[in-house]
Design an enzyme around this catalytic site. Structure first.
Site, PDB file in Angstrom:
ATOM      1  N   HIS A 134       0.826  -1.146   0.143  1.00 37.98           N
ATOM      2  CA  HIS A 134      -0.023   0.206  -0.027  1.00 37.98           C
ATOM      3  C   HIS A 134       0.811   1.265  -0.032  1.00 37.98           C
ATOM      4  O   HIS A 134       1.704   1.359   0.939  1.00 37.98           O
ATOM      5  CB  HIS A 134      -0.916  -0.020   1.202  1.00 37.98           C
ATOM      6  N   CYS A 135       0.634   2.014  -0.958  1.00 39.01           N
ATOM      7  CA  CYS A 135       1.724   3.326  -1.243  1.00 39.01           C
ATOM      8  C   CYS A 135       0.732   4.585  -0.823  1.00 39.01           C
ATOM      9  O   CYS A 135      -0.156   4.472  -1.363  1.00 39.01           O
ATOM     10  CB  CYS A 135       2.020   3.255  -2.793  1.00 39.01           C
TER      11      CYS A 135
END
Length: 339
Positions: free
Chosen positions: A180-181
């Protein structure tokens, strides 16, 4: 104005470093997470309870809650850098007759980077839902090491497809989950990894392009001024030839914002370049960050015996070219990926 620009660039440096480490901090039981937990336990007796609670809420808000905060900060950092580049660097370079294409290259890369950012942020990463689970579960075979058949996500109550993982920030399982960025406020999965790779490439190239133009400007200024052939008086009152430390100090006092921006961008180019190379390696070998980390945490890789010399050892790898094709044309139906 000078103080504000320096402050913004300093904030950019700090936030970039924090954002780059947030993935490692977010991985369950990672080395950095364990060290941070140990440190917090040691400091718990020294920090007031209210401050501990406020810090915990802030960290939870930043790294464990989906938010557009880092996207806004991303835009603000780019605005600060390009504001300085347009305000000072571009003007000096134009007076010194730099090639027009070289001066416009950072803007072209910025436009491409913003497009990739929006696509990566808005695209469906491959969410596993009740309507898509039946098809996605047949795309990849289970390797029997990292991914086993019959497993059910305790949150989604759906059978987990191979190479998927539940993201607690998005609240869903993601096909071919990478990470997850926070900078794009989205998971990186099967259907937006191509946009993320292009985003990293354009971001690295943009930082390198601005650094190159800025460094070329400073070199041209030094050569035209002839300062390298001069002397200066040191603290003991003796005349000394101009050396590199004095030259850097002289440039920083003359162009403080430009030199500070150049140092920040050079460091950013190195960090982004290393991170970009890592993700290119993952793409060429058909791995995800999650699989790479999990295989090393378990002390073994998801491998299959070599049927012949030169055959790929990674379970999902089909050769560098086919692996890249899978990134840019992700499989959505069974039969697309061979075991």
């Amino acid at each position: 104005m000078d103080f504000l620009s320096l402050f913004l660039l300093y904030v950019a440096f700090v936030l970039t470093a924090v954002g780059f480490l947030c993935f490692c901090l977010g991985v369950k039981e990672s080395f950095l997470a364990r060290r941070a937990s140990s440190t917090s336990q040691v400091l718990a007796g020294l920090i007031p309870t209210q401050l501990q609670r406020a810090t915990h809420m802030l960290l939870h808000r930043l790294f464990y809650t989906r938010s557009r905060l880092f996207v806004v900060l991303h835009m603000a950092l780019q605005a600060a850098v390009f504001g300085e580049y347009s305000w000072e660097v571009l003007g000096y370079c134009w007076e010194l007759h730099f090639p027009l294409l070289l001066l416009l290259l950072p803007y072209l890369l910025l436009a491409g980077n913003l497009c990739c950012l929006l696509l990566c942020s808005w695209a469906d990463p491959g969410l596993v839902t009740a309507s898509t689970q039946a098809a996605l579960v047949r795309v990849y075979a289970y390797d029997g090491v990292l991914f086993r058949s019959g497993g059910e996500c305790p949150t989604c109550k759906l059978e987990r497809p191979a190479r998927s993982k539940h993201c607690r920030l998005c609240g869903a399982c993601v096909q071919r989950f990478d990470h997850h960025c926070v900078w794009v406020n989205n998971c990186i999965g099967a259907f937006n990894t191509r946009f993320f790779l292009l985003y990293l490439l354009t971001l690295t190239a943009m930082a390198a392009a601005v650094s190159t133009v800025t460094a070329a400007l400073l070199v041209r200024v030094v050569l035209l001024s002839g300062v390298m052939h001069g002397t200066y008086i040191d603290e003991q009152g003796q005349a000394r030839a101009v050396d590199v430390p004095f030259l850097i100090q002289h440039l920083f006092l003359t162009f403080p914002r430009i030199v500070f921006m150049l140092g920040f961008l050079l460091l950013l180019t190195l960090v982004l370049g290393a991170y970009c190379c890592f993700h290119l390696y993952l793409a060429l070998t058909n791995q995800t960050s999650n699989e790479w980390y999990q295989s090393r945490r378990l002390g073994r890789c998801c491998r299959r015996p070599r049927p012949q010399p030169g055959a790929p050892t990674n379970f999902y790898s089909r050769g560098a070219w086919m692996n890249l094709q899978e990134i840019f044309r992700p499989p959505t139906a069974p039969g697309r990926v061979k075991e």
